[in-house]
Write a protein that holds these residues in place. Structure first.
Motif, PDB file in Angstrom:
ATOM      1  N   THR A  14      12.718  25.318 -25.129  1.00 53.72           N
ATOM      2  CA  THR A  14      13.843  24.734 -24.409  1.00 53.72           C
ATOM      3  C   THR A  14      15.042  24.462 -25.303  1.00 53.72           C
ATOM      4  OG1 THR A  14      12.253  23.692 -22.918  1.00 53.72           O
ATOM      5  CG2 THR A  14      14.501  22.872 -22.830  1.00 53.72           C
ATOM      6  N   TYR A  15      14.799  23.936 -26.505  1.00 54.95           N
ATOM      7  CA  TYR A  15      15.887  23.490 -27.376  1.00 54.95           C
ATOM      8  C   TYR A  15      16.000  24.277 -28.680  1.00 54.95           C
ATOM      9  CZ  TYR A  15      15.993  19.653 -24.124  1.00 54.95           C
ATOM     10  OH  TYR A  15      16.090  18.907 -22.976  1.00 54.95           O
ATOM     11  N   GLU A  20      16.976  20.132 -32.999  1.00 56.56           N
ATOM     12  CA  GLU A  20      18.025  20.311 -31.998  1.00 56.56           C
ATOM     13  C   GLU A  20      17.864  19.304 -30.866  1.00 56.56           C
ATOM     14  OE1 GLU A  20      21.555  21.573 -31.045  1.00 56.56           O
ATOM     15  OE2 GLU A  20      20.505  22.265 -32.827  1.00 56.56           O
ATOM     16  N   LEU A  21      16.642  19.085 -30.408  1.00 57.69           N
ATOM     17  CA  LEU A  21      16.400  18.062 -29.387  1.00 57.69           C
ATOM     18  C   LEU A  21      16.740  16.686 -29.942  1.00 57.69           C
ATOM     19  CD1 LEU A  21      15.456  17.012 -26.660  1.00 57.69           C
ATOM     20  CD2 LEU A  21      13.095  17.157 -27.495  1.00 57.69           C
TER      21      LEU A  21
END
Length: 69
Positions: A14-15, A20-21
């Motif tokens: 997802t990220y 990054e998340l």
């Protein structure tokens, strides 16, 4: 409870990476400082910030463990 591998795979899919998340969650923490007065009780906001900070710290630890392997 979600297995750590499933969580890490979801984060990476997802990220791109836990870091990054963590950046996105850090930004969310910053946004909480600009809530309008009276939206929530101060203690409620502080509890959310503490939880988000814990996630950010955990993600960064996970990423550093992964990089050191």
């Amino acid at each position: 409870m979600v297995h750590p591998e499933v969580l890490i795979n979801w984060i990476e899919d997802t990220y791109g990476s836990p870091e990054e998340l963590a950046k996105i969650l850090d930004y969310g923490i910053e946004m909480l400082f600009y809530l309008e007065e009276g939206s929530f009780e101060q203690r409620e906001v502080q509890e959310v910030v503490v939880a988000l900070r814990g996630i950010v710290v955990g993600l960064r630890k996970q990423e550093s463990i992964k990089l050191s392997q």
